[in-house]
Every structure is written in C-alpha cells, then in structure tokens.
Design a protein around this motif. Sequence first.
Motif, short mmCIF file in Angstrom:
data_model
loop_
_atom_site.label_atom_id
_atom_site.label_comp_id
_atom_site.label_asym_id
_atom_site.label_seq_id
_atom_site.Cartn_x
_atom_site.Cartn_y
_atom_site.Cartn_z
N LEU A 99 0.77 -1.19 0.03
CA LEU A 99 -0.01 0.03 -0.04
C LEU A 99 0.58 1.32 -0.06
O LEU A 99 0.48 2.20 -0.68
N SER A 103 3.23 0.84 -3.91
CA SER A 103 2.42 1.98 -4.71
C SER A 103 3.30 3.11 -4.96
O SER A 103 2.95 3.76 -6.09
N SER A 104 4.02 3.57 -4.01
CA SER A 104 4.99 4.76 -4.25
C SER A 104 5.79 4.56 -5.56
O SER A 104 6.02 5.62 -6.44
N TYR A 107 3.90 4.73 -8.73
CA TYR A 107 3.45 6.03 -8.95
C TYR A 107 4.52 7.14 -9.46
O TYR A 107 4.45 7.70 -10.62
N LYS A 120 -2.73 8.69 -11.10
CA LYS A 120 -2.95 9.03 -9.62
C LYS A 120 -2.58 7.87 -8.71
O LYS A 120 -2.37 6.69 -9.12
N PHE A 121 -2.12 8.39 -7.30
CA PHE A 121 -1.80 7.39 -6.61
C PHE A 121 -2.63 6.38 -6.18
O PHE A 121 -2.15 5.09 -5.94
N SER A 122 -3.94 6.43 -6.17
CA SER A 122 -4.86 5.48 -6.10
C SER A 122 -4.83 4.32 -7.37
O SER A 122 -4.85 3.32 -7.07
N ASP A 123 -4.54 4.83 -8.48
CA ASP A 123 -4.27 4.18 -9.46
C ASP A 123 -3.01 3.22 -9.36
O ASP A 123 -3.09 1.78 -9.51
N VAL A 125 -1.96 2.14 -6.32
CA VAL A 125 -2.17 1.00 -5.40
C VAL A 125 -2.86 0.08 -5.99
O VAL A 125 -2.38 -0.84 -5.51
N PHE A 126 -3.88 0.27 -6.64
CA PHE A 126 -4.74 -0.73 -7.61
C PHE A 126 -3.34 -1.63 -8.52
O PHE A 126 -3.35 -2.64 -8.35
#
Length: 363
Positions: A99, A103-104, A107, A120-123, A125-126
């Motif tokens: 997470l 993810s970082s 990104y 996006k950071f949410s992208d 993460v997924f």
Amino acid sequence: MNQRRYDIDALRSIAMFLLIFYHLGISFTSLARQTLFIQNERVVDGIWPLLNLMNNWRIPLVFLIAGIALRLSFRKRTRIQIFKERSKILILPWVFGTLVFSSSSAYIVGRFYDYWFLDKFSDAVFFALEYEGLHLWFLINIFIYCLVLVPILNFISKENFVASLLSKPGGVFLFSLPIIAEGHLLNLSRFRTETYGDYYSEYALTDHGFLLGFLWFFIGIILTSQGDAFWESSAKYWKLHLALGMTSYFYRLFNNFIEDYALDNRLIAFESFNFIFVLLGLAAVYLNKDSPQLTYYKTAVYPVYIVHLPVQMAVMYFFADINIHPIIKFPIALFLICFLSLTIYHAIKNIKPLRPLFGLRNK
C-alpha cells in the motif's frame, strides 16, 4: 544443531543486498522501461554479463534461506507459534509495503513516463495490488509454502538417510534432480502457456517461480534437518560447486546466453544449484560467527529491502537525465539508495507500533 547459524543470517543480508544491486542494475539496461523501472538516459547493456551471473540464483537463494530459517525456528517453537510468527513477519509487511512503498514506486515511475494508468496514487495502489506487491511478491509465496509445510514439519524435519548421503562426495547432487526436472518442465512449457513462464529468471507471478520457490524452500527444510552433515558438506565441497557453476556460466556467456544449449533451462537450473551451494559453503567457512555488524545488518536488511524500491525510483527520477558516466553514476546511486533506505529504517526502528509493519519483532 543447537548452535545459532550466523552464516545464514549473513547470507540472508547478502541475498537482500544483491536484490537491491540487481534492481538498480536493471535501471541501467534497455529492459528497464518494460519492467517498470526508471531507465538511465545512457543505457549500458554491457552490465548484463554481471547481472546474468546472479540472475538465475538470486531468488531461489531467498527461498532456500526462508526454508532453512523455518526449520531452525522449529527448534524453539511449536507449529502454532511458527505459523503465528510467519503470519506477522510476512503478511503485515506485505500489506503495508504494498500500500505504501510498492504503490509509491509505481506512482513515481508513472509520473516519469507519463503513464496514464498510473496518473493518480490510487491507480498505483490498485496496480501494486494487482501485481502482488511488485518487489514484495515473494512474501506471498513463502506464506503459502508455510501454510502447506508447517502442519507436517514434525514429519519432514527428521534426520534420515540424507545425512549419510551428504557425507559422500557428490551426495548433495541428489537435490539437483528436482531442480533440473523443473527446468525440463519449463523447457516443455515455454512459449506455450501464458502463466508458467518462458525464461528461467521469470520468477515473479509465474507458475515456474512458484514451483521452483517451493522446491528450494522444501530442500532448505530437509537439508537443515540433517544436522551437521549439511553444514559440513557445504563447507567441504564449495570449490567443486564453484568449478561446475563457472563452467556452465562461461559456456552460456561465450554463446551469448541465448544460443542452442546455452538457453536450455536444465543447464541453467544446474548452474543455479551450484552457485547456491557455493554461497552456502563460503558462508559456512567464513561467516559463521557473530559480530556487531552482523547483528545490525540482519535486523536492518528486511525493512531496508521493503523501502528500497521507491527510494531507487526517486533517486533515478532525478538522476536518470544527469550526464554522468554510468561507471560513476551507478555507485553513487547505489550509495544513496542504501543510505536513504537505512535512514528510513533508523527513523522507524524505535517506534513500537511501526516495527511489525516493517517485519521487525517487538521484544
């Protein structure tokens, strides 16, 4: 087998550092972009002979060490205690690391290449969850191996005929047979299925990587159960393994790694087997002793590995376009990655609620 194996602690630290070294090496090759690494502006594919030297045993070594560590911990813990402990040091770091750090990393790479699906950071993460934590993927594999083998540890953790076999010249090569057989299976399956794998070094998210990892994990348990016979054999025959491993490697090197038998996964499997036992032997001879440095690195290496990938991507984000010769840039980047990762480790190591998230035990 009541003595602590400091050589395994040392080898675990070395294995994790080599993974960091390898990951940075990828950033200097033409393979970087397609493997979601930030690519240095000046590509140096001449580094591949060095990367290929470690490419076929770096991940199998990690699984072997995990199996050895599991068996060694069985001396002082029950199966329930082992399972609880492995759940904490594998699953919690995987979830948190995916997470936050995986993810970082995704990104930062997305921003560097302007990938719309990582905008996006949410992208990110997924994306990291879809690919099982990116650089942390092997933690899930080890956890599954524990689920399968911990219930039968009493049965498989016994000294048996293998101990006498190990004392004989060439006896340890019995364990190369399942590794070579898996290489043969990869030969039969390559380019025919989407999941099993095409090349020996395709460990992440492939059936090949999962099965090979299980074999090495299981071998680690069996060999460690043979008491001193295993360690003495490793220390005694490492030169033989070195000769065989280097012979195979140079054969593949002189054939550009891809021509005829040089690409045969059975040969690569045998080469990998020998280099792993070279490291086991050298560690048994020279590293089986405690030291303040070992105490430090054996604790720091796991959290450092967890955080290193986004640190590497951040460093290369700013370094990739700087006109410095790769021979100079690579060690500078490696130093910065290790220094910054260790800085993060020192920032969190005394914060009790954070320690389990980085695979550290609270005493």
